[in-house]
Design a protein around this motif. Structure first.
Motif, PDB file in Angstrom:
ATOM      1  N   VAL A  99       0.830  -1.201   0.000  1.00  0.00           N
ATOM      2  CA  VAL A  99       0.000   0.000   0.000  1.00  0.00           C
ATOM      3  C   VAL A  99       0.865   1.252   0.000  1.00  0.00           C
ATOM      4  O   VAL A  99       0.594   2.219  -0.722  1.00  0.00           O
ATOM      5  CB  VAL A  99      -0.950  -0.011   1.217  1.00  0.00           C
ATOM      6  N   ILE A 104      -1.864  -2.160  -5.433  1.00  0.00           N
ATOM      7  CA  ILE A 104      -3.070  -2.874  -5.042  1.00  0.00           C
ATOM      8  C   ILE A 104      -2.664  -4.298  -4.683  1.00  0.00           C
ATOM      9  O   ILE A 104      -2.150  -5.032  -5.543  1.00  0.00           O
ATOM     10  CB  ILE A 104      -4.106  -2.887  -6.176  1.00  0.00           C
ATOM     11  N   LEU A 122      -3.639  -3.355   5.824  1.00  0.00           N
ATOM     12  CA  LEU A 122      -4.305  -2.184   5.242  1.00  0.00           C
ATOM     13  C   LEU A 122      -4.457  -1.086   6.284  1.00  0.00           C
ATOM     14  O   LEU A 122      -4.192   0.094   6.023  1.00  0.00           O
ATOM     15  CB  LEU A 122      -5.668  -2.587   4.676  1.00  0.00           C
ATOM     16  N   MET A 127      -5.086   2.949   6.005  1.00  0.00           N
ATOM     17  CA  MET A 127      -6.408   2.830   5.395  1.00  0.00           C
ATOM     18  C   MET A 127      -7.428   2.494   6.485  1.00  0.00           C
ATOM     19  O   MET A 127      -7.365   1.431   7.084  1.00  0.00           O
ATOM     20  CB  MET A 127      -6.410   1.744   4.321  1.00  0.00           C
ATOM     21  N   PHE A 130     -12.787   1.556   4.894  1.00  0.00           N
ATOM     22  CA  PHE A 130     -13.044   0.580   3.829  1.00  0.00           C
ATOM     23  C   PHE A 130     -13.945  -0.521   4.365  1.00  0.00           C
ATOM     24  O   PHE A 130     -14.049  -0.750   5.574  1.00  0.00           O
ATOM     25  CB  PHE A 130     -11.739  -0.001   3.269  1.00  0.00           C
ATOM     26  N   ASN A 212     -14.381   2.583  -0.315  1.00  0.00           N
ATOM     27  CA  ASN A 212     -13.284   1.668  -0.632  1.00  0.00           C
ATOM     28  C   ASN A 212     -13.652   0.263  -0.185  1.00  0.00           C
ATOM     29  O   ASN A 212     -14.219   0.074   0.906  1.00  0.00           O
ATOM     30  CB  ASN A 212     -12.002   2.108   0.067  1.00  0.00           C
ATOM     31  N   PHE A 214     -12.282  -3.888   0.074  1.00  0.00           N
ATOM     32  CA  PHE A 214     -11.391  -5.027  -0.102  1.00  0.00           C
ATOM     33  C   PHE A 214     -12.269  -6.238  -0.370  1.00  0.00           C
ATOM     34  O   PHE A 214     -13.224  -6.495   0.369  1.00  0.00           O
ATOM     35  CB  PHE A 214     -10.522  -5.273   1.131  1.00  0.00           C
ATOM     36  N   ARG A 255     -14.445   1.675  -5.056  1.00  0.00           N
ATOM     37  CA  ARG A 255     -13.044   1.546  -5.454  1.00  0.00           C
ATOM     38  C   ARG A 255     -12.454   0.289  -4.808  1.00  0.00           C
ATOM     39  O   ARG A 255     -12.444   0.159  -3.584  1.00  0.00           O
ATOM     40  CB  ARG A 255     -12.248   2.779  -5.005  1.00  0.00           C
ATOM     41  N   ILE A 257      -9.646  -1.665  -3.430  1.00  0.00           N
ATOM     42  CA  ILE A 257      -8.309  -1.344  -2.921  1.00  0.00           C
ATOM     43  C   ILE A 257      -7.432  -2.582  -2.788  1.00  0.00           C
ATOM     44  O   ILE A 257      -6.250  -2.476  -2.439  1.00  0.00           O
ATOM     45  CB  ILE A 257      -8.386  -0.628  -1.565  1.00  0.00           C
ATOM     46  N   THR A 288     -10.702  -4.843 -12.001  1.00  0.00           N
ATOM     47  CA  THR A 288     -10.247  -3.772 -11.115  1.00  0.00           C
ATOM     48  C   THR A 288      -9.605  -2.640 -11.912  1.00  0.00           C
ATOM     49  O   THR A 288      -9.914  -1.456 -11.694  1.00  0.00           O
ATOM     50  CB  THR A 288      -9.247  -4.326 -10.083  1.00  0.00           C
TER      51      THR A 288
END
Length: 294
Positions: A99, A104, A122, A127, A130, A212, A214, A255, A257, A288
């Motif tokens: 990150v 990614i 993360l 981050m 998310f 965001n 995952f 998005r 991540i 992605t």
């Protein structure tokens, strides 16, 4: 090349591309051959190597674009020979480095416990806002399984304990405790008995779901007719195109991540499944990449 070696970790798509510089690559493939708490069939520690070896048979063109043009860097495999708590830290450190390099993470497991280390990484990298979207046959929401809070059957409980919003897809094996945890933590879900018979190929995330996401994909979330190569297969799972379309529907709304592909356990002599798992990984990279460019 020796495609039979369980310890061989070539670069992803190495027959077609060179290793990209980590500061310039969009995708960082992280092999994590961790297997300790599997509760039925084994072999997930061999998954990352099998996927990487099979990737040498892929085409650069994924049917819509060349995801590799955005750069793929294959990281060294995470050391999984240490105590479980240290394995989690090793995964977290490797993820955080990805990150911080602007990449990614594309994480190849290994048992699903691996995802806990990724989520920790993360957060360690800064981050905070998310959510998780999970494809799986199992809810993985037990507080502990066989007394182990770092069990693959408890990984999503570790996630919601971290305060991460969760949306589950394709679940079809869970216990009463997990149903209660779903309610207590406000877990969103569309289970397999709704998705599969009705051929649902897209979802609409709640308005308040984080921007965001995952995405964690347990291979057993897909039907055993597609992937029998997993330790805990459950009938009634998602199909190939349905899985890709569900992932794409999330990518169009949020998005991505990072994502992982967990619990792939290669079957000796059946290289079709190794190839399928590798192609699945590359297809997810493509979706992605195109979502971020649109």
């Amino acid at each position: 090349m020796n495609t039979d070696s369980s310890e061989h970790y070539p670069i992803f798509l190495g027959s077609e591309i060179d290793q990209a510089d980590p500061q310039q690559a969009m995708f960082h493939v992280l092999p994590v051959p961790y297997e300790k708490t599997v509760s039925y069939g084994g072999g997930t520690r061999l998954g990352p190597s099998a996927i990487l070896n099979a990737s040498w048979q892929l085409e650069k063109w994924d049917g819509k674009s060349n995801p590799c043009d955005l750069g793929i860097h294959t990281c060294a495999a995470v050391d999984c020979s240490v105590a479980p708590e240290q394995v989690i830290e090793n995964i977290a450190n490797a993820t955080a480095e990805i990150v911080r390099n602007g990449g990614i993470p594309v994480v190849l497991g290994g048992e699903h416990t691996v995802t806990y280390g990724v989520l920790k990484g993360l957060k360690d990298a800064g981050m905070e806002d998310f959510g998780i979207v999970q494809i799986d046959a199992h809810a993985d929401l037990r507080q502990a399984y066989e007394g182990d809070i770092l069990s693959h059957a408890s990984v999503m409980k570790r996630a919601v304990d971290m305060g991460i919003p969760l949306y589950q897809l394709g679940i079809r094996a869970f216990c009463e405790e997990e149903m209660q945890i779903r309610e207590a933590f406000g877990v969103h879900f569309q289970d397999a008995d709704e998705l599969v018979p009705n051929n649902i190929n897209s979802i609409t995330l709640p308005d308040d779901f984080p921007k965001n996401v995952f995405f964690t994909l347990d291979i057993d979330g897909m039907d055993p007719s597609v992937f029998p190569s997993t330790g805990t297969p459950v009938p009634g799972g998602l199909g190939w195109y349905q899985t890709l379309q569900l992932f794409e529907s999330v990518a169009k709304q949020r998005r991505i991540i990072g994502f992982d592909v967990m619990e792939f356990a290669p079957i000796e002599g059946f290289h079709a499944y190794d190839f399928a798992a590798s192609l699945l990984t590359y297809k997810l990279m493509g979706i992605t990449a195109r979502s971020l460019e649109s």
